[in-house]
Design an enzyme around this catalytic site. Structure first.
Site, mmCIF file in Angstrom:
data_model
loop_
_atom_site.group_PDB
_atom_site.id
_atom_site.type_symbol
_atom_site.label_atom_id
_atom_site.label_comp_id
_atom_site.label_asym_id
_atom_site.label_seq_id
_atom_site.Cartn_x
_atom_site.Cartn_y
_atom_site.Cartn_z
ATOM 1 N N GLY A 291 0.803 -1.228 0.000
ATOM 2 C CA GLY A 291 0.000 0.000 0.000
ATOM 3 C C GLY A 291 0.829 1.267 0.000
ATOM 4 N N GLY A 293 0.520 1.355 -3.358
ATOM 5 C CA GLY A 293 0.531 0.621 -4.619
ATOM 6 C C GLY A 293 1.398 1.177 -5.727
ATOM 7 N N LYS A 295 4.804 1.131 -6.183
ATOM 8 C CA LYS A 295 5.802 0.170 -6.693
ATOM 9 C C LYS A 295 5.103 -1.080 -7.218
ATOM 10 C CE LYS A 295 9.288 1.891 -3.541
ATOM 11 N NZ LYS A 295 8.347 2.638 -2.678
ATOM 12 N N ASP A 357 9.025 -3.285 0.996
ATOM 13 C CA ASP A 357 9.198 -1.835 1.137
ATOM 14 C C ASP A 357 8.569 -1.478 2.491
ATOM 15 O OD1 ASP A 357 9.539 0.853 0.614
ATOM 16 O OD2 ASP A 357 7.815 1.007 -0.723
ATOM 17 N N CYS A 410 11.937 4.260 2.799
ATOM 18 C CA CYS A 410 11.991 5.658 2.381
ATOM 19 C C CYS A 410 12.635 6.444 3.523
ATOM 20 C CB CYS A 410 10.592 6.171 2.067
ATOM 21 S SG CYS A 410 10.708 7.783 1.304
HETATM 22 C C1 LIG Z 1 6.377 2.214 2.935
HETATM 23 S S1 LIG Z 1 4.758 1.689 2.731
HETATM 24 C C2 LIG Z 1 4.832 0.846 1.188
HETATM 25 C C3 LIG Z 1 4.748 1.773 -0.011
HETATM 26 C C4 LIG Z 1 4.453 1.019 -1.287
HETATM 27 N N1 LIG Z 1 5.432 -0.015 -1.541
HETATM 28 C C5 LIG Z 1 4.376 1.936 -2.489
HETATM 29 O O1 LIG Z 1 5.374 2.069 -3.215
HETATM 30 O O2 LIG Z 1 3.309 2.500 -2.732
HETATM 31 C C6 LIG Z 1 4.629 0.379 3.854
HETATM 32 C C7 LIG Z 1 3.278 -0.319 3.822
HETATM 33 O O3 LIG Z 1 3.370 -1.497 4.626
HETATM 34 C C8 LIG Z 1 2.145 -1.684 5.271
HETATM 35 N N2 LIG Z 1 2.376 -2.596 6.418
HETATM 36 C C9 LIG Z 1 2.676 -2.298 7.697
HETATM 37 N N3 LIG Z 1 2.848 -3.406 8.412
HETATM 38 C C10 LIG Z 1 2.656 -4.445 7.584
HETATM 39 C C11 LIG Z 1 2.676 -5.850 7.742
HETATM 40 N N4 LIG Z 1 2.949 -6.415 8.929
HETATM 41 N N5 LIG Z 1 2.423 -6.617 6.671
HETATM 42 C C12 LIG Z 1 2.146 -6.079 5.471
HETATM 43 N N6 LIG Z 1 2.083 -4.751 5.268
HETATM 44 C C13 LIG Z 1 2.350 -3.938 6.304
HETATM 45 C C14 LIG Z 1 1.715 -0.297 5.643
HETATM 46 O O4 LIG Z 1 0.331 -0.255 5.899
HETATM 47 C C15 LIG Z 1 2.136 0.505 4.405
HETATM 48 O O5 LIG Z 1 1.092 0.557 3.498
#
Ligand SMILES: C[S@@+](CC[C@H](N)C(=O)[O-])C[C@H]1O[C@@H](n2cnc3c(N)ncnc32)[C@H](O)[C@@H]1O
Length: 477
Positions: A291, A293, A295, A357, A410
Site C-alpha cells: 500500500g 501501490g 511500486k 518496502d 523511504c
Molecule cells: C512504505 S509503505 C509501502 C509503499 C508502497 N510499496 C508503495 O510504493 O506504494 C509500507 C506499507 O506497509 C504496510 N504494512 C505495515 N505493516 C505491515 C505488515 N505487517 N504486513 C504487510 N504490510 C504492512 C503499511 O500499511 C504501508 O502501506
C-alpha cells in the site's frame, strides 16, 4: 425620560478585512497543529472549497500553498527568530499567535512579498483571527523582524558552526538536531554535502509521473503535458517530470491508471528488483508491503511483459483498496490481498522475487511532508525496528533458494537500512538466514553517486529523488 434612540458609540477601529489567501493558510496551519493533520491532505480540500466559492484563482492557490509549506518547513528557524524578538519564552506564546507570526516571518524572510505588504497582511490577519490586542503584538514583533534579512537573522540566532556544527545546521536549515545527526551519519562526508541535503529537504519536489510499461509511454505523457511542462525523467526510463506542476489527474493516462504519480527513486527501486539477475523460474513475484501501490503497479506492469504474476499484500484493508485501484487494468495476472507479512498466508519458498518496502520513519521524504520532521521522535525508530526485521526475515523464508528479495525504505537512517539487513543476515535476534548480498548498483544503470555498495542509497540533493534505500539479497539455502 428621554426616549430618543441612543447613539451608538463610534466604532474605534474599522472592521478588519479578511484576506482569503492568508486566512486559508492560517486555517491549514491550525489544522496541522491542533488535529495533527497532514498539510498535503488538509490543503487540497480547502483550496477546492475556496475555488468553488469563486474568489480564488491559481495564483492565490499557489501563494496559499507556499505560505503553508514554507512556514511549516522553516518553523525551527522562524521560532528562533521570533524568540529573539520577544521578551518572554516562546512556549508562552499561544499557538495560533505563533502561526500568524511564523507565517509573517516567512513572508518577510522567505518570499519576495514586499516588507510593508507582509507586515500589514499579517497584522490584518491577526485582527481577524486573534483580535485587536494580539494584532498589536504581531505588529510589534514583525517590525523587529524587518530589521534584518534571513542570513542576518540566522547569523544572530544560530550558534557558530565551529562551536556546535549540528546545532548550527539544525537552526540554519530548520531540522531537529537529532535528524541532522542521523542524516549526517548516513551521508558521511563534510559540511557541504549535509548542507546541500538539508536544503534539498526545504525545496518543493517536482511532480514525477510514471508511464507504466505496456500501458503507457513517456512519449504519451510528454505529448499530453506539452513542451512547457513535460520533461523526461533523470534516471528512470519510465519517468516524466512536470516542470511547472499542475494537476496530474487531468491526464487521461493517470485517470486510467496506465500512468501514475511516483517519485523517480521509488521507480528505480521497483525496476532494480525486477532487473536483478535470476536463474530458473521467474514467474511468481510478491510485493509484501504494497500500500498504496506505487511500486506494485510498476512491478505488475514489468511482470506482465515477462509472464510473471504479482501478488500484492498489504496489512491495512483501506490501503489494500488503494493498491487495487492502482493495479486495475494491469495487462498481466495479479492479485491483491490483505495480509500481515510477519504472519504470512503463503508457504515458504513460494516466490522468485519479493519486494519488502517496509514501514519506516519516512526521513527520506521530508520535502514532501513539511510537518513530519517536527512530529517524528527518535523513539519512533525503536517501534519500527522489530517489524522491519520481522518482515525481512519472513521475505527471506518466502523466496525460493536462488530467488531475490529487495528490502527498501523511504529513510536513509542507518538503524532502518543497513543495520536491519546486517542483523537479519547475521541472525541477530532471530534464526540465522542463508542469504547473500547482491550488488544493487548495476541494477540502477546510469545513476551516479550510488556509494560503495552493495546496497544503494538515493539522495534528494544528489539524485533529485526521495532518499530511498535498497538492499538486494539472494537466498542461498
Ligand atoms: C512504505 S509503505 C509501502 C509503499 C508502497 N510499496 C508503495 O510504493 O506504494 C509500507 C506499507 O506497509 C504496510 N504494512 C505495515 N505493516 C505491515 C505488515 N505487517 N504486513 C504487510 N504490510 C504492512 C503499511 O500499511 C504501508 O502501506
Amino acid at each position: 425620560m428621554n426616549d430618543q434612540p441612543r447613539r451608538r458609540p463610534a466604532t474605534p477601529h474599522r472592521r478588519p478585512k479578511k484576506d482569503p489567501v492568508r486566512f486559508l493558510a492560517f486555517e491549514a496551519l491550525r489544522a496541522v497543529d491542533e488535529r495533527d493533520a497532514y498539510a498535503n491532505l488538509v490543503l487540497p480540500p480547502l483550496l477546492k472549497k475556496a475555488r468553488a466559492a469563486g474568489d480564488f484563482d491559481s495564483r492565490d492557490a499557489a501563494l496559499a500553498t507556499e505560505l503553508v509549506y514554507g512556514t511549516l518547513r522553516r518553523q525551527g528557524t522562524y521560532d528562533a527568530i521570533v524568540a529573539a524578538c520577544i521578551d518572554r519564552p516562546l512556549r508562552e506564546v499561544d499557538p495560533p499567535v505563533l502561526d500568524v507570526l511564523n507565517m509573517g516571518v516567512h513572508q518577510l524572510l522567505g518570499t519576495r512579498i514586499p516588507t510593508h505588504a507582509a507586515v500589514s497582511a499579517s497584522v490584518e490577519l491577526a485582527r481577524v483571527v486573534l483580535g485587536e490586542g494580539r494584532a498589536k503584538f504581531v505588529n510589534a514583533v514583525l517590525r523587529k523582524v524587518t530589521a534584518d534579512d534571513f542570513d542576518g537573522w540566522v547569523a544572530r540566532v544560530a550558534p557558530s558552526y565551529e562551536d556546535d556544527a549540528e546545532d548550527h545546521l539544525a537552526l540554519v536549515h530548520s531540522h531537529p538536531r537529532w535528524i541532522v545527526s542521523a542524516l549526517w551519519d548516513a551521508l558521511g562526508g563534510g559540511r557541504a554535502g549535509i548542507e546541500d541535503l538539508l536544503e534539498a529537504d526545504n525545496e518543493r519536489p517536482e511532480v514525477t509521473l510514471v508511464a507504466r510499461p505496456g500501458r503507457s509511454t513517456t512519449d504519451e505523457l510528454l505529448a499530453a503535458l506539452g513542451e512547457d511542462n513535460g520533461l523526461p525523467g533523470r534516471w528512470s526510463p519510465y519517468a516524466v517530470r512536470m516542470a511547472e506542476g499542475g494537476e496530474p489527474g487531468a491526464l487521461t493516462a493517470v485517470r486510467e491508471s496506465r500512468a501514475g504519480v511516483q517519485d523517480e527513486g521509488s521507480q528505480l527501486v521497483a525496476a532494480a528488483l525486477a532487473n536483478a539477475p535470476l536463474e530458473g523460474s521467474d514467474t511468481r513475484w510478491l510485493d509484501g508491503c504494497a500500500g498504496p501501490g506505487g511500486k506494485a503497479a510498476l512491478l505488475a506492469a514489468l511482470g506482465a511483459g515477462r509472464g510473471a504474476a504479482l501478488l500484492a499484500a498489504e496489512k491495512q484493508p483501506h490501503r489494500a483498496r488503494l493498491v487495487e485501484r492502482s493495479l486495475a487494468g494491469n495487462p498481466g495476472p495479479y492479485q491483491v490481498i490483505t495480509a500481515d507479512g510477519t504472519r504470512p498466508p503463503w508457504r515458504p519458498g513460494t516466490f522468485d522475487r519479493i519486494l519488502m518496502d517496509v514501514p519506516c520513519s519516512g526521513l527520506g521524504a521530508l520535502r514532501r511532508r513539511p510537518e513530519s520532521r517536527w512530529r517524528r521522535r527518535k523513539e519512533d525508530l525503536e517501534s519500527f525496528a522489530p517489524l522491519q526485521r520481522g518482515l525481512l526475515r519472513e521475505a527471506l523464508k518466502a523466496v525460493r533458494v536462488g530467488g531475490v528479495v529487495g528490502y527498501a525504505t523511504c529513510s536513509p537512517h542507518l538503524a532502518e537500512t543497513r543495520v536491519v539487513v546486517e542483523d537479519v543476515l547475521k541472525g541477530r535476534g532471530g534464526a540465522p538466514v542463508e542469504a547473500e548480498w547482491v550488488d544493487a548498483r548495476p541494477l540502477m544503470p546510469g545513476v551516479p553517486a550510488l556509494g560503495d555498495g552493495p546496497d544503494v542509497q538515493l539522495w534528494p540533493h544528489l539524485h533529485g529523488t526521495d532518499a530511498m534505500y535498497l538492499a538486494v539479497l539472494r537466498r542461498t539455502g
